[in-house]
Design an enzyme around this catalytic site. Structure first.
Site: not given
Ligand code: NAD
Length: 470
Positions: A106
């Site tokens: 990561k």
């Molecule tokens: P992203 O940046 O696209 O979206 C995250 C969203 O959460 C943002 O819109 C942000 O404003 C919001 N946010 C931040 N703090 C917050 C809070 N306290 N309350 C509500 N909303 C809040 O990120 P993502 O890619 O959607 O990833 C989200 C989660 O999923 C992370 O934990 C990431 O590690 C996990 N994840 C993502 C992927 C992927 O393919 N993108 C794969 C596996 C896991």
């Protein structure tokens, strides 16, 4: 949300230690599996806006029992080394659970992407890649990043381009140095939606399984109320598929500046358009807005999907969560302590290493596509179309009736890349669910799905270590 990473690594460690108590591992092997192999800290300067700015980032390699290692890169102002190590450990466990041949890694850059314009972000990203490349921390056979919080296919396109420039004699497989790229840069159809799509398949697999209680006996999502925390890539896609395809009512979406709610269900695409236009979900017509209110996840609902960041549900708010099912789309959204509180209140949790594995599964498909240099389905699509045409014609002759016109196209269609990707992803999510549920049926003392997922995953990593004799 709590201080973002406080206890995150500790929670992963506690889950791991709890799970190994159910396994009979050779002495010392558990320590070897959980320890992070290395974490590289990089500090670099970029000249921007007429002065020098310094940046700090990390790339952790948790386990190389299977190579290359794989894991996203996040851009976040509160990133730190401990968070990156916890996320890398989860990647190792996740890849093993869903049986993709990667070790866990990561990365993160401590940066608020909103403070920089795209040209500046591009320069910062390219500089970061140069540093990773110097240390062999990016490359098709060694370490393959992907998007995460704060990054998307745009950053991946810059990364692959910079990697190619830095390795001009190794262009054949260079595209496989990063996944989650745009289609035009060697990406794969369905990668952007993959994690949200996987969340949908995870919930469906749980509901369909007669060994689970479902949603108080309900076996589908029709009219079920859903609350989603985080309206980024994962939260948006999960909300969209559950509402548009499974007829769930997404009654609230929470973001970092408050939440919007409508008990009849929100229109997810319209809400996304509103967010793109205004920069916030607040003020969305047709919903009530609660500006600055972070208690949206405490609304009563059937399914709560934390899809933002870690530690969203902690020991202080766990007692106020009113969902039947918590589906961990984010990594580490429920702390070890909160997990115990939720379970003692009868709330069922589907764990992150299973629920959000869709991203890495489709990343695996993309990596394979890049290395084979041939799009999925290219060789057999027309042959399959002709075969299906023959079957349709034979059926028509035998029955004297016309093949139903509304089914004809779907039946004849040879399988576009997106169909193959979704089908492969669904297969992995279903079979992984079966492995978790079978294990807990065999060994009820495991007690919950997270422990079963950890045990299934660690068992497989242990076998890999034993096979290579380290
Ligand atoms: P992203 O940046 O696209 O979206 C995250 C969203 O959460 C943002 O819109 C942000 O404003 C919001 N946010 C931040 N703090 C917050 C809070 N306290 N309350 C509500 N909303 C809040 O990120 P993502 O890619 O959607 O990833 C989200 C989660 O999923 C992370 O934990 C990431 O590690 C996990 N994840 C993502 C992927 C992927 O393919 N993108 C794969 C596996 C896991």
């Amino acid at each position: 949300m709590q201080a973002h990473s406080t206890g995150f690594l500790e929670s992963v460690d506690q889950n791991f230690r709890h799970s190994i108590s159910f396994l009979d591992l050779p002495e010392g092997l558990a320590e070897r599996i959980i320890q992070c192999n290395s974490t590289y800290t990089v500090r670099f300067g970029v000249r921007l806006r007429g002065r020098m700015y310094s940046f700090i980032g990390w790339r952790s390699v948790h386990s190389e029992h299977s190579e290359p290692v794989k894991g996203g890169i996040r851009y976040a102002p509160n990133a730190d080394a401990e968070e990156v190590e916890a996320l890398a450990a989860l990647m190792t466990l996740k890849c093993s659970l869903v049986d993709v041949p990667f070790g866990g890694s990561k990365g993160a850059l401590k940066i608020d992407p909103r403070e920089w314009n795209p040209q500046e972000l591009e320069r910062i990203t390219r500089r970061f890649v140069q540093e990773l490349n110097k240390r062999n921390l990016i490359g098709p056979g060694v370490n393959v990043p992907a998007p995460d919080v704060g990054t998307s296919e745009r950053e991946m396109a810059w990364m692959v381009d910079e990697f190619r420039r830095a390795n001009p004699t190794d262009v054949v497989n260079a595209r496989a140095c990063v996944t989650g790229k745009p289609l035009s840069k060697g990406g794969i159809a369905g990668r952007t939606e993959a994690t949200g799509r996987g969340v949908q398949f995870a919930i469906q697999s749980y509901l369909r399984d007669p060994r689970t209680p479902g949603l108080n006996g309900q076996r589908d999502l029709k009219d079920a109320s859903v609350v989603v925390q985080g309206f980024g890539n994962v939260g948006f896609h999960a909300a969209k598929f559950l509402s548009e395809e499974d007829n769930a009512r997404v009654i609230a979406i929470t973001e970092s500046d408050g939440y919007v709610a409508n008990p009849k269900g929100l229109s997810i695409e319209s809400l996304k358009r509103h967010q793109r236009q205004t920069g916030s979900i607040l003020g969305f017509p047709g919903a009530t807005s609660a500006a600055g209110d972070m208690s949206g996840i405490e609304l009563a609902c059937d399914v709560l999907i934390p899809a933002a960041t870690e530690n969203a549900i902690h020991s202080e708010n766990a007692g106020r969560i009113k969902a039947h099912l918590v589906v961990e789309a984010a990594n580490g959204p429920v702390t070890f302590e909160a997990d115990k509180i939720l379970r003692s209140r009868g709330i069922i949790i589907l764990p992150d290493l299973y629920v959000n594995a869709g991203g890495v599964v489709v990343s695996y498909f993309e990596w394979v596509k890049n290395l084979t240099h041939i799009p999925f389905g290219l060789m057999e699509r027309r042959r399959r179309e002709r075969r299906n045409q023959t079957i349709a014609t034979a059926l028509e002759r035998m029955t004297g009736k016309q093949f139903p016109s509304d089914m004809r196209d779907e039946f004849l269609e040879g399988g576009a890349e997106i169909d193959l990707v979704r089908s492969g992803l669904e297969d992995v999510m279903r079979s992984t669910w079966a492995r978790i549920a079978d294990l807990i049926e065999e060994r009820p003392e495991l007690g919950d799905y997270r422990t079963a997922a950890y045990v299934a995953s660690i068992r497989q990593i242990a076998q890999a270590y034993e096979a290579i004799g380290i």
